[in-house]
Design an enzyme around this catalytic site. Sequence first.
Site, mmCIF file in Angstrom:
data_model
loop_
_atom_site.group_PDB
_atom_site.id
_atom_site.type_symbol
_atom_site.label_atom_id
_atom_site.label_comp_id
_atom_site.label_asym_id
_atom_site.label_seq_id
_atom_site.Cartn_x
_atom_site.Cartn_y
_atom_site.Cartn_z
ATOM 1 C CE LYS B 78 0.471 -13.596 6.033
ATOM 2 N NZ LYS B 78 -0.084 -12.328 5.509
ATOM 3 C CB SER B 159 -3.353 -11.517 7.708
ATOM 4 O OG SER B 159 -2.480 -11.317 6.615
ATOM 5 C CB SER B 183 -1.859 -8.367 5.833
ATOM 6 O OG SER B 183 -3.218 -8.622 6.028
#
Lengths: 95, 492
Positions: B78, B159, B183
Amino acid sequence: MSLDAATVRRIARLARIRVEDAEVETLKSELNAILGYVEQLDEVDVDGIAPLASVVQLGLRQREDQLSDGEIAEQVLANAPDRIGNFFAVPKVVE
Amino acid sequence: MSPFDLTIAQAAKALRAKDISAVELTTAYNGAVAALNPRLNAYITTTPELALEQAKAADARLKAGDATALTGIPIAMKDLFCTEGVRTTAASKILSPFVPPYESTVSAKLKAAGAVMLGKANLDEFAMGSANITSAYGPVENPWKRREDADAKLVPGGSSGGSAAAVAARIALAATGTDTGGSIRQPAAFTGLAGIKPTYGRCSRWGIVAFASSLDQAGPMARNAEDCAILLNAMAGFDEKDSTSAPQPVPDFTQALTRGVKGLRIGIPAEYRLEGTNPEILALWDKGIAWLREQGAEIVDISLPHTKYGLAVYYIVAPAEASSNLARYDGVRFGARVDGVDLIDMYERTRAAGFGAEVKRRIMIGTYVLSHGYYDAYYLKAQKVRNLILRDFSNAFGKVDAILTPTAPSAAFGLGEKMDDPVTMYLNDVFTVPASLAGVPAMSVPAGLNAEGLPLGLQVIGKHFDEETVFAVSAAIEQAAGFAALPEVRAK
């Protein structure tokens, strides 16, 4: 309680975010929608309840007072927009 | 077997048996990334050359007999984890020029284990969002499609939407995510993956771009619970560089997968049966309850009375912490800068241009709830209700070993939906936020498809530092569900 345009401008100023006149009305309604939603907390009785800042109950650890790194000026300055020698060169920040 | 159908456990076995080399595996994934990423936008930055270098090193380790369970496994990172020498944007324009001179603790641990990094995965800007539509680098497309409407683009959740889309589309074998209010879990549910938010303090936050520091927690996203356990083994552990890192021993989480649920008490919280929740979601929840009962678990009705206030607490506490954390982006020493007539004008122009609309909204809400005259009414009040939510969980865990709920109130929705006002989007996190506020571990596992052919997840919540029970229950659900569906768009 809902925010008016002047308050939206004041918050933007405190947050150091430039807001154009045309944005104020939209921001006002969006921020008011969020504040309107969170107002439901008013119905919760919190008498005698301590505020919880963190679920970690530990005290802050202290490390040994010893040098653990240093001599890495190039890495520290790697993202500097500008430099003079081993210093950050920045716009005037003390007026 | 195609290299794209392998799990981490299977790939590790194939690498050891020399059925495939790490270079071959990484080359296959690099090719798949190049082919599918232009469409899915799951990566902000791809690092094929670095990946190949790491794969060569992995092959050397495999040959020397020095390999771990992750050596040679190609993963997506990420783009919220700082990676030394690789641009780290947090999906924000304000960090577009930022190349960290250091490596986050979690990514360093994965690197040390020999994992191969394919690239930096897309996300909502500063991890603020539930659909991966707030990224300054464009939205991510969910590789899953509605059966009757294969042209409609769906969101992957957020997210960690890029991580989710990459793993689901088989352009990464697994990925890292971070979870502040859901997320990891919500995007895992939207893309048919397993993903765990560990206990707050389990994984170091050092080197992860901060959003809300009392809630942020890193975790793995992968094809099944076993792969998540393998990844978490490497990611977890005490780190003196994070002041809230827990000095707890890290067990071998894979050992918990086969424990079974016999004799475990599983709590079913009445308050999660929200009015208006999609009946398909409720039906899947009932199925999950039946599966666990059949495997010998005792089902216990419980109450988490302050559940309904979770979102309101979250949308005060998280923006408050964000407004403080994001104060550092002022354009002075790093990041993007826009010049102004004076210092304050420079700050204001830099931040207006550098942050997107959702980030600005949250900074402003945070600034307001922390401001003089409003602090007690909003921030302090929210912190007190947060304590009540923690107490709800503590009381429940006096009676049960784990809690089962749905992960999200809907399946993946269309790009452009739920945009009426910010609160509509926030409601996505209604089932995931309470565990974040309490700091307890929680995992989403794929448990079925809805009528449109989209994956749905169930959430297993455990006690602080008892990820093992979470893994045991998740693995049991996984086994019963036998989830084997694959998304429309994927590497083959």
